[in-house]
Design an enzyme around this catalytic site. Structure first.
Site, mmCIF file in Angstrom:
data_model
loop_
_atom_site.group_PDB
_atom_site.id
_atom_site.type_symbol
_atom_site.label_atom_id
_atom_site.label_comp_id
_atom_site.label_asym_id
_atom_site.label_seq_id
_atom_site.Cartn_x
_atom_site.Cartn_y
_atom_site.Cartn_z
ATOM 1 C CG ASP A 133 51.338 36.192 25.667
ATOM 2 O OD1 ASP A 133 51.238 36.544 24.477
ATOM 3 O OD2 ASP A 133 50.788 35.166 26.122
ATOM 4 C CG HIS A 168 54.791 42.247 17.380
ATOM 5 N ND1 HIS A 168 54.531 41.464 18.482
ATOM 6 C CD2 HIS A 168 54.273 41.564 16.312
ATOM 7 C CE1 HIS A 168 53.893 40.363 18.102
ATOM 8 N NE2 HIS A 168 53.719 40.413 16.790
ATOM 9 C CG LEU A 213 69.967 44.309 33.528
ATOM 10 C CD1 LEU A 213 69.358 43.576 34.722
ATOM 11 C CD2 LEU A 213 68.884 45.111 32.805
HETATM 12 C C1 FPP Z 1 53.749 37.952 22.365
HETATM 13 O O1 FPP Z 1 52.618 38.664 21.953
HETATM 14 C C2 FPP Z 1 54.950 38.627 21.978
HETATM 15 C C3 FPP Z 1 55.818 38.175 21.033
HETATM 16 C C4 FPP Z 1 55.635 36.934 20.265
HETATM 17 C C5 FPP Z 1 57.020 38.924 20.677
HETATM 18 C C6 FPP Z 1 57.712 39.663 21.785
HETATM 19 C C7 FPP Z 1 58.419 40.784 21.175
HETATM 20 C C8 FPP Z 1 58.472 42.027 21.698
HETATM 21 C C9 FPP Z 1 57.913 42.373 23.006
HETATM 22 C C10 FPP Z 1 59.062 43.144 20.968
HETATM 23 C C11 FPP Z 1 60.483 43.015 20.579
HETATM 24 C C12 FPP Z 1 61.443 42.671 21.637
HETATM 25 C C13 FPP Z 1 62.658 43.246 21.762
HETATM 26 C C14 FPP Z 1 63.702 42.621 22.627
HETATM 27 C C15 FPP Z 1 62.984 44.479 21.038
HETATM 28 P P1 FPP Z 1 51.600 37.957 20.960
HETATM 29 O O2 FPP Z 1 51.899 38.441 19.584
HETATM 30 O O3 FPP Z 1 51.661 36.485 21.135
HETATM 31 O O4 FPP Z 1 50.273 38.565 21.479
HETATM 32 P P2 FPP Z 1 48.840 37.863 21.478
HETATM 33 O O5 FPP Z 1 48.962 36.632 22.332
HETATM 34 O O6 FPP Z 1 47.959 38.912 22.072
HETATM 35 O O7 FPP Z 1 48.503 37.567 20.052
#
Ligand code: FPP
Length: 247
Positions: free
Chosen positions: A25, A42, A136
């Site tokens: 997050d 992202h 893994l």
């Molecule tokens: C939360 O941050 C993250 C996500 C909704 C997406 C997670 C995706 C990745 C880490 C990248 C892709 C993953 C792989 C497996 C390649 P948020 O957007 O909710 O952040 P915020 O709460 O600060 O708005």
């Protein structure tokens, strides 16, 4: 995970988790803090994801489940959903050779059908190509929601009872867990959530019944091997009693 020497996370205690779940997050806040579009957060998050996979394998932890896209994430603006799904497809297509070299077996849990045929094929190919990995076990939760998963299991068992294939009195936790997307996998011992939020947000609710929860203020794109080591050290200090009294 190349041949280059790596810094190993070295927890202070011998107690190591078998299975870590991570709620990644803070990508959006990381980008906003830099005046960048969320998509850049992202992308930086995807790099942190690669580091976390590498560090987990290096630490000798055999199971890792990453919450990459929740069933609620479909409600984000269409452009962001496009960027996230595009990033996931890119990862599935371009990181597979490296995962195979590193002995990582990838599986996707969640409602993969919602991503459509193109992504569905990339998922299947990634799962097939990495099936021989033994170092893994990596689960990527995509369009995943724990309540929907539990509901599907309850529905399947209700159906089995209705058809006379299952005696409700004989149903136990072990049998129930075989109907979840994590069937046959160990429950997570440690759940890590970044960015200062302290909740599970519909992630592995059944499976995390006895997991240690670890929250850090670090935003996911900044998460590195040192942060993983800190989480493992904290895990090693926790006393896990599973409802019993201290020995
Ligand atoms: C939360 O941050 C993250 C996500 C909704 C997406 C997670 C995706 C990745 C880490 C990248 C892709 C993953 C792989 C497996 C390649 P948020 O957007 O909710 O952040 P915020 O709460 O600060 O708005």
């Amino acid at each position: 995970m190349s041949a280059a020497p790596e810094r190993r996370p070295e927890p202070a205690s011998a107690a190591m988790p078998t299975h870590i779940g991570i709620i990644m997050d803070g990508n959006g806040r990381w980008a906003a803090a830099r005046g960048l579009p969320r998509a850049m957060g992202h992308r930086a998050g995807a790099e942190a994801t690669k580091r976390a996979i590498e560090a987990t394998a290096q630490a000798g932890i055999p199971w890792l489940t990453l919450f990459a896209f929740s069933s609620e994430n479909w409600g984000r603006p269409a452009q962001e959903v496009l960027e996230l799904t595009g990033l996931l497809r890119h990862y599935l297509r371009h990181e597979i050779a490296q995962l195979v070299r590193d002995g990582v077996r990838l599986r996707v849990i969640g409602d993969r059908a919602r991503f459509g045929a193109e992504t569905g094929e990339a998922i299947l190919r990634a799962e097939r190509d990495t099936a021989g990995g033994t170092r893994l076990n990596l689960n990527v939760a995509l369009s995943y929601g724990s309540r929907a998963e539990i509901l599907a299991a309850a529905r399947a068992m209700a159906q089995a009872v209705a058809e006379g294939r299952l005696d409700p009195a004989a149903l136990d936790e072990e049998q129930f867990s075989h109907h979840l997307s994590t069937a046959g996998m160990p429950d997570p011992d440690l759940i890590i959530r970044t960015s200062g939020e302290q909740r599970l947000s519909n992630f592995l609710l059944w499976q995390s019944a006895y997991a240690e929860l670890y929250f850090t203020d670090v935003l996911w794109p900044d998460f590195n091997v040192g942060h993983l080591r800190a989480a493992l050290e904290e895990f090693g200090r926790r006393e896990r009693r599973y409802g019993a009294v201290a020995g």
